[in-house]
Design a protein around this motif. Structure first.
Motif, short mmCIF file in Angstrom:
data_model
loop_
_atom_site.label_atom_id
_atom_site.label_comp_id
_atom_site.label_asym_id
_atom_site.label_seq_id
_atom_site.Cartn_x
_atom_site.Cartn_y
_atom_site.Cartn_z
N ASN A 101 23.25 55.03 45.96
CA ASN A 101 24.31 54.92 44.95
C ASN A 101 24.36 53.54 44.31
OD1 ASN A 101 25.22 54.15 47.65
ND2 ASN A 101 27.14 53.62 46.66
N GLY A 102 23.22 53.06 43.85
CA GLY A 102 23.19 51.73 43.24
C GLY A 102 21.98 50.95 43.73
N VAL A 103 22.08 49.64 43.76
CA VAL A 103 20.96 48.78 44.13
C VAL A 103 20.58 48.99 45.60
CG1 VAL A 103 20.22 46.38 44.40
CG2 VAL A 103 21.53 47.06 42.39
N ALA A 104 19.28 49.10 45.84
CA ALA A 104 18.74 49.18 47.20
C ALA A 104 17.59 48.20 47.29
CB ALA A 104 18.28 50.59 47.53
N VAL A 105 17.83 47.03 47.87
CA VAL A 105 16.80 46.00 47.92
C VAL A 105 16.59 45.51 49.35
CG1 VAL A 105 17.24 45.24 45.56
CG2 VAL A 105 18.46 44.14 47.44
N GLY A 106 15.42 44.96 49.59
CA GLY A 106 15.11 44.44 50.92
C GLY A 106 15.26 45.51 51.97
N ALA A 107 16.04 45.20 53.00
CA ALA A 107 16.26 46.17 54.08
C ALA A 107 16.93 47.44 53.56
CB ALA A 107 17.12 45.54 55.18
N GLY A 108 17.70 47.32 52.47
CA GLY A 108 18.31 48.51 51.88
C GLY A 108 17.26 49.47 51.35
N CYS A 109 16.23 48.92 50.71
CA CYS A 109 15.13 49.75 50.23
C CYS A 109 14.35 50.33 51.41
CB CYS A 109 14.21 48.92 49.34
SG CYS A 109 12.88 49.86 48.57
N GLU A 110 14.20 49.54 52.46
CA GLU A 110 13.46 50.02 53.63
C GLU A 110 14.22 51.14 54.36
OE1 GLU A 110 10.72 46.38 55.13
OE2 GLU A 110 12.87 45.99 55.20
N ILE A 111 15.55 51.07 54.37
CA ILE A 111 16.34 52.17 54.93
C ILE A 111 16.05 53.45 54.15
CG2 ILE A 111 18.70 53.08 55.14
CD1 ILE A 111 19.59 50.20 55.83
N ALA A 112 15.97 53.33 52.83
CA ALA A 112 15.65 54.48 52.00
C ALA A 112 14.25 55.00 52.33
CB ALA A 112 15.75 54.11 50.52
N LEU A 113 13.29 54.10 52.53
CA LEU A 113 11.92 54.50 52.83
C LEU A 113 11.80 55.20 54.18
CD1 LEU A 113 9.94 51.33 51.63
CD2 LEU A 113 10.21 53.51 50.44
N ALA A 114 12.68 54.85 55.12
CA ALA A 114 12.66 55.48 56.44
C ALA A 114 13.34 56.84 56.43
CB ALA A 114 13.33 54.57 57.47
N SER A 115 13.97 57.20 55.32
CA SER A 115 14.61 58.50 55.19
C SER A 115 13.58 59.55 54.77
CB SER A 115 15.73 58.43 54.14
OG SER A 115 16.69 57.44 54.49
N ASP A 116 13.95 60.81 54.92
CA ASP A 116 13.01 61.89 54.61
C ASP A 116 13.09 62.32 53.15
OD1 ASP A 116 12.04 62.49 57.41
OD2 ASP A 116 14.20 62.71 57.68
N ILE A 117 14.28 62.27 52.58
CA ILE A 117 14.51 62.67 51.19
C ILE A 117 15.36 61.59 50.54
CG2 ILE A 117 15.54 64.40 49.66
CD1 ILE A 117 15.10 66.45 51.93
N ARG A 118 14.98 61.19 49.30
CA ARG A 118 15.70 60.13 48.62
C ARG A 118 16.23 60.63 47.28
NH1 ARG A 118 11.71 58.13 51.48
NH2 ARG A 118 10.14 58.72 49.93
N LEU A 119 17.54 60.62 47.15
CA LEU A 119 18.21 60.93 45.89
C LEU A 119 18.85 59.64 45.39
CD1 LEU A 119 20.10 64.18 47.00
CD2 LEU A 119 17.75 63.99 46.17
N ALA A 120 19.03 59.52 44.08
CA ALA A 120 19.59 58.26 43.57
C ALA A 120 20.38 58.50 42.29
CB ALA A 120 18.47 57.26 43.30
N THR A 121 21.28 57.58 42.00
CA THR A 121 22.00 57.61 40.73
C THR A 121 21.11 57.00 39.65
OG1 THR A 121 23.06 55.52 41.35
CG2 THR A 121 24.32 57.55 41.71
N VAL A 122 21.40 57.34 38.40
CA VAL A 122 20.56 56.91 37.28
C VAL A 122 20.59 55.39 37.06
CG1 VAL A 122 20.65 59.11 36.06
CG2 VAL A 122 22.45 57.40 35.66
N ASP A 123 21.59 54.72 37.63
CA ASP A 123 21.68 53.27 37.45
C ASP A 123 21.14 52.48 38.64
OD1 ASP A 123 23.64 54.00 39.22
OD2 ASP A 123 25.23 52.78 38.32
N CYS A 124 20.49 53.14 39.56
CA CYS A 124 20.01 52.43 40.75
C CYS A 124 18.78 51.58 40.43
CB CYS A 124 19.68 53.42 41.87
SG CYS A 124 18.03 54.15 41.75
N LYS A 125 18.54 50.59 41.27
CA LYS A 125 17.32 49.80 41.23
C LYS A 125 16.84 49.61 42.65
CE LYS A 125 18.04 47.24 36.92
NZ LYS A 125 18.09 45.88 36.29
N LEU A 126 15.53 49.65 42.84
CA LEU A 126 14.98 49.52 44.18
C LEU A 126 13.86 48.48 44.21
CD1 LEU A 126 15.23 52.89 43.47
CD2 LEU A 126 15.02 52.93 45.95
#
Length: 254
Positions: A101-126
């Motif tokens: 739901n927004g910016v996912a950087v550093g460890a935040g991006c890595e949390i997303a990468l460790a997930s199985d499915i990734r959905l995001a809002t149109v204003d997110c940045k990774l």
């Protein structure tokens, strides 16, 4: 409400990173709570799918709290996120949906990468700006080239630049884009409910197969017998019987 909030609705569990005033940056206390709730989810036989998201409308997670690294370096060194949080997510062997739901950087991006499915809002940045901070992005540098083009992954990691939601969708870093946070959680819940219609042992076996064979050569992987033996399970019999009787199966998880 705690900085990591966990709740369950039926068979779906929700974990919220809840520190919006700091763009949901994770400190050592939060990482311990995160791990604690992952274990709760993992050991709860009634919880089938986990949805991860962040509170607030600015960021999913802006990474590790660098202020803690400066003020309490020992805590930062003793509790690195790599090898703890990301491994624990993968080794739940239940599906994890990341609702970014927004910016996912550093460890935040890595949390997303460790997930199985990734959905995001149109204003997110990774992205992973670790190279700009003198850090290593160990998990991200390991997993990202396996999920997207290795050369694009290298470009992201070497430059530390963030990618937009549209770029992330194009390169396969996220699976779907939603207009806002409400639609994001609705879609994540919809997907979770679809997963819950499937046999839990089958889903567990499939997740284990995906992660444990990621670096294994094809013909070697085909010889492996990973996860629960679904072929001799009660649920396999129930699944076939329900199909023949044109009804929904009643799964027992055994």
């Amino acid at each position: 409400m705690k900085t990591i909030h966990y709740e369950k609705k039926g068979e779906i569990a929700y974990l919220y990173i809840n520190k919006p005033e700091k763009r949901n940056a994770i400190d050592s206390i939060m990482s311990d709570l995160f791990l604690e709730y992952l274990e709760t989810f993992k050991t709860d036989s009634e919880a089938r799918v986990l949805i991860l998201t962040g509170k607030g409308d600015k960021a999913f997670c802006s990474g590790r709290d660098l202020k803690e690294a400066k003020e309490n370096p020992e805590a930062f060194k003793k509790k690195p996120l790599r090898g703890r949080l990301f491994n624990a997510m993968i080794e739940t062997y239940k599906p994890v949906i990341c609702a970014i739901n927004g910016v996912a950087v550093g460890a935040g991006c890595e949390i997303a990468l460790a997930s199985d499915i990734r959905l995001a809002t149109v204003d997110c940045k990774l992205g992973m700006p670790e190279a700009k901070r003198g850090m290593g992005a160990t998990f991200g540098a390991t997993i990202l080239p396996k999920l997207i083009s290795p050369s694009f992954a290298a470009k992201m990691l070497y430059t530390g630049k963030l990618v937009t939601a549209e770029e992330a969708l194009k390169i396969g870093l996220v699976d779907e884009l939603l207009e806002d946070q409400q639609q994001l959680l609705e879609r994540a819940t919809e997907l979770a409910l679809e997963i819950c219609e499937c046999a839990p042992l089958s889903v567990q076996r499939i997740k284990e197969m995906i992660w444990k064979t990621m670096d294994v050569p094809l013909f070697q992987a085909l010889q492996l017998d990973i996860g629960p033996n679904v072929y001799e399970s009660e649920d396999r019999i129930e699944g076939a019987q329900a199909f023949l009787e044109k009804r929904k199966p009643v799964w027992k998880g055994k």
